[in-house]
Design a protein around this motif. Structure first.
Motif, PDB file in Angstrom:
ATOM      1  N   UNK A  60       0.882  -1.311  -0.048  1.00 52.04           N
ATOM      2  CA  UNK A  60      -0.043  -0.026  -0.064  1.00 52.04           C
ATOM      3  C   UNK A  60       0.880   1.283   0.184  1.00 52.04           C
ATOM      4  N   UNK A  61       1.093   1.946  -1.226  1.00 54.50           N
ATOM      5  CA  UNK A  61       1.568   2.941  -1.158  1.00 54.50           C
ATOM      6  C   UNK A  61       1.661   4.114  -0.042  1.00 54.50           C
ATOM      7  N   UNK A  62       2.680   4.504   0.528  1.00 53.80           N
ATOM      8  CA  UNK A  62       2.762   5.603   1.413  1.00 53.80           C
ATOM      9  C   UNK A  62       2.376   6.928   1.143  1.00 53.80           C
ATOM     10  N   UNK A  63       2.807   7.155  -0.460  1.00 58.63           N
ATOM     11  CA  UNK A  63       2.385   8.319  -0.909  1.00 58.63           C
ATOM     12  C   UNK A  63       1.068   8.704  -1.375  1.00 58.63           C
ATOM     13  N   UNK A  64       0.218   7.545  -1.273  1.00 59.81           N
ATOM     14  CA  UNK A  64      -1.158   7.716  -1.526  1.00 59.81           C
ATOM     15  C   UNK A  64      -1.683   8.879  -0.574  1.00 59.81           C
ATOM     16  N   UNK A  65      -2.731   9.530  -1.309  1.00 65.58           N
ATOM     17  CA  UNK A  65      -3.526  10.462  -0.227  1.00 65.58           C
ATOM     18  C   UNK A  65      -4.207   9.613   0.988  1.00 65.58           C
ATOM     19  N   UNK A  66      -4.226  10.402   2.093  1.00 65.49           N
ATOM     20  CA  UNK A  66      -4.586   9.374   3.256  1.00 65.49           C
ATOM     21  C   UNK A  66      -5.783   8.752   3.311  1.00 65.49           C
ATOM     22  N   UNK A  67      -6.803   9.594   2.939  1.00 62.00           N
ATOM     23  CA  UNK A  67      -8.113   8.993   2.665  1.00 62.00           C
ATOM     24  C   UNK A  67      -8.013   7.557   1.790  1.00 62.00           C
ATOM     25  N   UNK A  68      -7.582   7.769   0.850  1.00 63.07           N
ATOM     26  CA  UNK A  68      -7.418   6.570   0.102  1.00 63.07           C
ATOM     27  C   UNK A  68      -6.485   5.513   0.548  1.00 63.07           C
ATOM     28  N   UNK A  69      -5.380   5.774   1.125  1.00 61.40           N
ATOM     29  CA  UNK A  69      -4.584   4.782   2.003  1.00 61.40           C
ATOM     30  C   UNK A  69      -5.484   4.184   2.858  1.00 61.40           C
ATOM     31  N   UNK A  70      -6.114   4.909   3.690  1.00 61.90           N
ATOM     32  CA  UNK A  70      -6.793   4.348   4.955  1.00 61.90           C
ATOM     33  C   UNK A  70      -7.943   3.485   4.355  1.00 61.90           C
ATOM     34  N   UNK A  71      -8.374   3.659   3.326  1.00 60.08           N
ATOM     35  CA  UNK A  71      -9.378   2.662   2.628  1.00 60.08           C
ATOM     36  C   UNK A  71      -8.627   1.501   2.309  1.00 60.08           C
ATOM     37  N   UNK A  72      -7.714   1.302   1.635  1.00 61.00           N
ATOM     38  CA  UNK A  72      -6.832   0.375   0.988  1.00 61.00           C
ATOM     39  C   UNK A  72      -6.571  -0.493   2.403  1.00 61.00           C
ATOM     40  N   UNK A  73      -5.963   0.109   3.351  1.00 62.25           N
ATOM     41  CA  UNK A  73      -5.641  -0.617   4.451  1.00 62.25           C
ATOM     42  C   UNK A  73      -6.582  -1.243   5.221  1.00 62.25           C
ATOM     43  N   UNK A  74      -7.966  -0.621   5.135  1.00 65.06           N
ATOM     44  CA  UNK A  74      -8.881  -1.119   5.989  1.00 65.06           C
ATOM     45  C   UNK A  74      -9.404  -2.228   5.260  1.00 65.06           C
ATOM     46  N   UNK A  75      -9.483  -2.142   3.677  1.00 64.30           N
ATOM     47  CA  UNK A  75     -10.078  -3.297   3.123  1.00 64.30           C
ATOM     48  C   UNK A  75      -8.963  -4.807   3.292  1.00 64.30           C
ATOM     49  N   UNK A  76      -7.820  -4.260   3.308  1.00 60.81           N
ATOM     50  CA  UNK A  76      -6.720  -5.406   3.323  1.00 60.81           C
ATOM     51  C   UNK A  76      -6.832  -6.010   4.695  1.00 60.81           C
ATOM     52  N   UNK A  77      -6.875  -5.393   5.696  1.00 54.54           N
ATOM     53  CA  UNK A  77      -6.863  -5.795   7.042  1.00 54.54           C
ATOM     54  C   UNK A  77      -8.221  -6.729   7.373  1.00 54.54           C
TER      55      UNK A  77
END
Length: 253
Positions: free
Chosen positions: A133-150
């Motif tokens: 999950x790229x750390x450079x993603x906008x925070x909201x998009x990154x949060x959504x991606x991390x949430x889905x993976x978890x």
């Protein structure tokens, strides 16, 4: 040659000795901001439903990977053909239900197959399900991606009611942090609350980035209608006047 071939030829001409000084000065690093900017201009065209503008903006966006590729090729590395070949091969590998003998009954099964094949390509399970999950993603998009993976591996609430319970818990903790006056604690609790809202969006089938973008569009439209209707310096308005203007602006939706 196709128009895509022509685009590559034009780009090479711009980058060649005697070409465009601006293009020749670009690097992968300096082009990053342009890639992001062009992406958002594409999104604006989609939101506006303007297909003519979308065609133009997609062209501007298409130029970005061509520039990156031909800059790399000029330095002795790979070029746009290598990029296209790599993605073509990846698409074929990761769609065995289309190009092979596998089957996939629905989109969820397609995603599961995609993840499995991706893990196999990279030599097995990664050290973390959150790797990649790229750390450079906008925070909201990154949060959504991390949430889905978890959630995909079982780190999940039992039901939607439990997510709302967590939301109320985070609100209480934020109120306590605000009362404490501890800036670091307040920041931490705001982050926890935002992440819970992202999970709430996931549970309700809402893309949080899209929801926030649409809300900001609504707010901007309403606020600009208030500015037009106010007829005076906004800083002079009383709270009741703001409320009245806001309600009037909402009726214009």
């Amino acid at each position: 040659p196709s128009e895509l071939d022509r685009l590559v030829e034009i780009t090479d001409r711009l980058l060649a000795p005697g070409g465009c000084p601006w293009d020749r000065a670009q690097t992968h690093e300096t082009l990053k901001k342009h890639l992001v900017e062009e992406t958002y201009e594409v999104l604006d065209a989609i939101d506006a439903g303007d297909m003519g503008r979308l065609k133009e903006e997609l062209g501007d966006l298409l130029l970005q990977p061509v520039l990156h590729s031909q800059i790399e090729q000029a330095a002795g590395g790979w070029g746009i053909e290598d990029v296209a070949r790599a993605v073509n091969e990846k698409l074929i590998r990761r769609h065995p239900h289309v190009f092979g003998d596998a089957t996939a009954e629905d989109a969820e099964e397609v995603l599961r197959n995609w993840d499995r094949i991706k893990r196999e390509e990279k030599g097995g399970d990664p050290a973390s399900v959150l790797a990649g999950v790229p750390r450079a993603m906008p925070a909201l998009l990154r949060a959504f991606a991390i949430s889905k993976r978890a959630a995909r591996v079982g780190f999940e609430w039992p039901d939607l009611a439990a997510v709302f319970d967590k939301l109320r818990e985070e609100e209480t903790e934020l109120r306590e942090a605000v009362e404490s006056g501890d800036a670091a604690r307040i920041e931490s609790e705001v982050g926890d609350l935002l992440f819970t809202v992202v999970n709430l969006a996931r549970w309700t089938g809402v893309e949080p980035e899209e929801a926030l973008r649409r809300m900001l569009d609504r707010f901007t439209d309403r606020f600009q209608r208030m500015e037009s209707a106010a007829g005076q310096d906004l800083t002079t308005l009383a709270p009741a006047e703001w409320d009245s203007l806001w309600e009037e602006a909402k009726r214009g939706d």
